[in-house]
Scaffold this motif. Sequence first.
Motif, short mmCIF file in Angstrom:
data_model
loop_
_atom_site.label_atom_id
_atom_site.label_comp_id
_atom_site.label_asym_id
_atom_site.label_seq_id
_atom_site.Cartn_x
_atom_site.Cartn_y
_atom_site.Cartn_z
N ALA A 161 11.34 4.59 -1.19
CA ALA A 161 11.77 5.36 -0.02
C ALA A 161 10.70 5.33 1.08
CB ALA A 161 12.07 6.80 -0.41
N LEU A 162 9.44 5.49 0.69
CA LEU A 162 8.36 5.51 1.69
C LEU A 162 8.08 4.12 2.25
CD1 LEU A 162 5.82 8.04 0.13
CD2 LEU A 162 7.70 8.46 1.72
N SER A 163 8.51 3.07 1.55
CA SER A 163 8.27 1.70 2.01
C SER A 163 9.23 1.27 3.12
CB SER A 163 8.39 0.72 0.83
OG SER A 163 7.45 1.01 -0.17
N ILE A 164 10.26 2.07 3.36
CA ILE A 164 11.28 1.74 4.37
C ILE A 164 10.67 1.70 5.77
CG2 ILE A 164 13.23 2.82 5.59
CD1 ILE A 164 14.40 1.64 3.28
N THR A 165 11.18 0.79 6.59
CA THR A 165 10.92 0.79 8.04
C THR A 165 12.27 0.74 8.74
OG1 THR A 165 8.75 -0.29 7.91
CG2 THR A 165 9.95 -0.51 9.98
N ALA A 166 12.39 1.49 9.84
CA ALA A 166 13.68 1.58 10.54
C ALA A 166 13.89 0.36 11.43
CB ALA A 166 13.74 2.86 11.37
N PHE A 167 14.33 -0.74 10.82
CA PHE A 167 14.53 -1.98 11.59
C PHE A 167 15.44 -1.80 12.80
CE2 PHE A 167 17.46 -5.47 12.40
CZ PHE A 167 16.57 -6.40 12.94
N PRO A 168 16.62 -1.18 12.69
CA PRO A 168 17.50 -1.09 13.85
C PRO A 168 16.86 -0.32 15.02
CG PRO A 168 18.68 -0.54 11.84
CD PRO A 168 17.24 -0.58 11.49
N PRO B 275 0.82 -1.23 0.00
CA PRO B 275 0.00 0.00 0.00
C PRO B 275 0.85 1.27 0.00
CG PRO B 275 -0.76 -1.55 1.68
CD PRO B 275 0.56 -2.03 1.20
N THR B 276 1.92 1.27 0.80
CA THR B 276 2.77 2.46 0.88
C THR B 276 3.47 2.72 -0.45
OG1 THR B 276 3.21 1.78 3.16
CG2 THR B 276 4.51 3.59 2.30
N PHE B 277 3.96 1.65 -1.07
CA PHE B 277 4.63 1.80 -2.37
C PHE B 277 3.65 2.33 -3.41
CE2 PHE B 277 6.23 0.57 -6.46
CZ PHE B 277 7.60 0.76 -6.36
N ALA B 278 2.45 1.77 -3.45
CA ALA B 278 1.47 2.20 -4.44
C ALA B 278 1.06 3.66 -4.23
CB ALA B 278 0.23 1.30 -4.37
N LEU B 279 0.80 4.03 -2.98
CA LEU B 279 0.41 5.42 -2.70
C LEU B 279 1.58 6.38 -2.96
CD1 LEU B 279 -1.63 4.88 0.59
CD2 LEU B 279 -2.54 5.53 -1.64
N GLY B 280 2.79 5.95 -2.57
CA GLY B 280 3.96 6.80 -2.80
C GLY B 280 4.24 6.99 -4.28
N ALA B 281 4.11 5.91 -5.05
CA ALA B 281 4.31 6.01 -6.50
C ALA B 281 3.25 6.90 -7.14
CB ALA B 281 4.30 4.62 -7.13
N ALA C 100 2.45 8.42 3.13
CA ALA C 100 3.48 7.65 3.84
C ALA C 100 2.92 7.07 5.13
CB ALA C 100 4.69 8.54 4.14
N PHE C 101 2.19 7.90 5.87
CA PHE C 101 1.65 7.44 7.16
C PHE C 101 0.51 6.45 6.95
CE2 PHE C 101 -1.20 7.57 10.74
CZ PHE C 101 -0.34 7.41 11.82
N ALA C 102 -0.44 6.80 6.10
CA ALA C 102 -1.62 5.97 5.93
C ALA C 102 -1.28 4.60 5.36
CB ALA C 102 -2.63 6.67 5.01
N GLY C 103 -0.37 4.55 4.38
CA GLY C 103 -0.02 3.28 3.78
C GLY C 103 0.53 2.29 4.78
N LYS C 104 1.47 2.72 5.60
CA LYS C 104 2.09 1.84 6.60
C LYS C 104 1.12 1.51 7.73
CE LYS C 104 6.54 1.05 5.66
NZ LYS C 104 7.15 -0.28 5.60
N TYR C 105 0.53 2.56 8.32
CA TYR C 105 -0.28 2.36 9.53
C TYR C 105 -1.50 1.48 9.24
CZ TYR C 105 -3.01 3.32 13.71
OH TYR C 105 -3.74 3.19 14.86
N LEU C 106 -2.28 1.85 8.24
CA LEU C 106 -3.50 1.11 7.97
C LEU C 106 -3.20 -0.27 7.41
CD1 LEU C 106 -5.66 3.99 6.42
CD2 LEU C 106 -5.75 3.06 8.74
#
Length: 431
Positions: free
Chosen positions: A146-153, A113-119, A331-337
């Motif tokens: 870029a928007l699909s990234i999550t800060a794993f560390p 979702p984040t990739f699609a919305l960001g694109a 960016a927020f909506a794609g990841k969170y939802l």
Amino acid sequence: MNQIQFALRVFAALAVVLAATTMCGRLASAVRQPRVVGEMVAGVLLGPALLGAVAPGVQAQLFPADVKATLYVLSTIGLTFYMFLVGSSLDHSRAAGRNMRRASALAVSGIVPTFALGAGAAALFFGSLSPGGSTRWEFMLFVGGALSITAFPMLARILQERGIANTPIGGLTLVAAAIDDAVAWVILAVIIAVAAAGSPFDAVGTVAGAAVFAVLMLTVGRALFARVGAKVEREGRMGRDVVALVLLVVLLAGWFTDYIGVFSVFGGFVTGLAMPQSAVVRRELETRLSDLNSILLLPVFFAFSGLNTEVSGFGSGGGLWWPLVAIMAVAFAGKYLGCAVVVRAQGFPWRYASAVGGLMNARGLMILIFINIGLAHGLVTPELFAILVAVAIVTTAAAMPIYRASLPDGADREPAAVPSRAGGPTPAPPG
């Protein structure tokens, strides 16, 4: 004398960077934010946003072009070893069986979702934010990645501090974040290869080289590192020669992947993945490499990012506010939802779904690495760079408030879900 004067300027710049990032990091901790949020803000404040606006002469004297070039080299070395430590810290035992399937579903829900919305947002703003010579597809792929990234560390550190890294929800989130980052780096490697080569066909050699490197490092390299790990286990420590060998391999891996066109952080990360799954090895690497890297070299990267962050477009009459709001929202909506819906569907209560959605939204240092690589390869304009830096800071700063609101102190220590006999998760009993 010129060399001495240059060294003095570099030392002065490093001292300012260290003081600013340490101070802002402490302030962030004081308001219950991860230190990385303060360090990111410090980097922006050293750039045109504050120091360049208030005292442009001081900034020009502290960070002239030759000093900035040195900071770039230092930050690249720091990032390569940082990604090496990230790779070596991954627990491979979590990425197996049912847990891997559930984490993969969560990762996909955070990426797609984040990739699609960001694109889509990138397509909307292609005319105003894309660099000259960039194709629409390259631009859409870059912003979506870029928007699909999550800060794993950062997630790993937060979950460890809260004592929930080994709970079902903690382990699920960690593995999903690692998958998110791995996919994002693959996307970036392909984009850079295509941009550098001029066409997808010309980029085949670069992508093939990266693939061969990864396969060799994760097979032959892992076997050789296993022998080194056995020696470290027997001795209970990592000797000087072993440390030198590890440093040499990381540097060579970074050099090779940079040489073929996929940037040095890829080499560092894959080399980290090849390291033995040994508690002693992990402890020794963390002890010997972490402090210098996280206290000095990574703050240099934050400062370098801040020096590249132009904020003039946000001034009165600036035209960046609408793109900023739109890109921040997707960016927020794609990841969170996306993540929250999948976690709920897997049988966890809504409060856990919301907490995971907030955590997976944190992009932290990882998106800064991503966009700085893009800037170095001409894939990002200064305006888009500034917008994505703002996205990095805001989404990372929002992660812990959302987490704490969803799971107040103590609630996150309960088991989030228990497997049913039918094989699916069921909500844990209250209390």
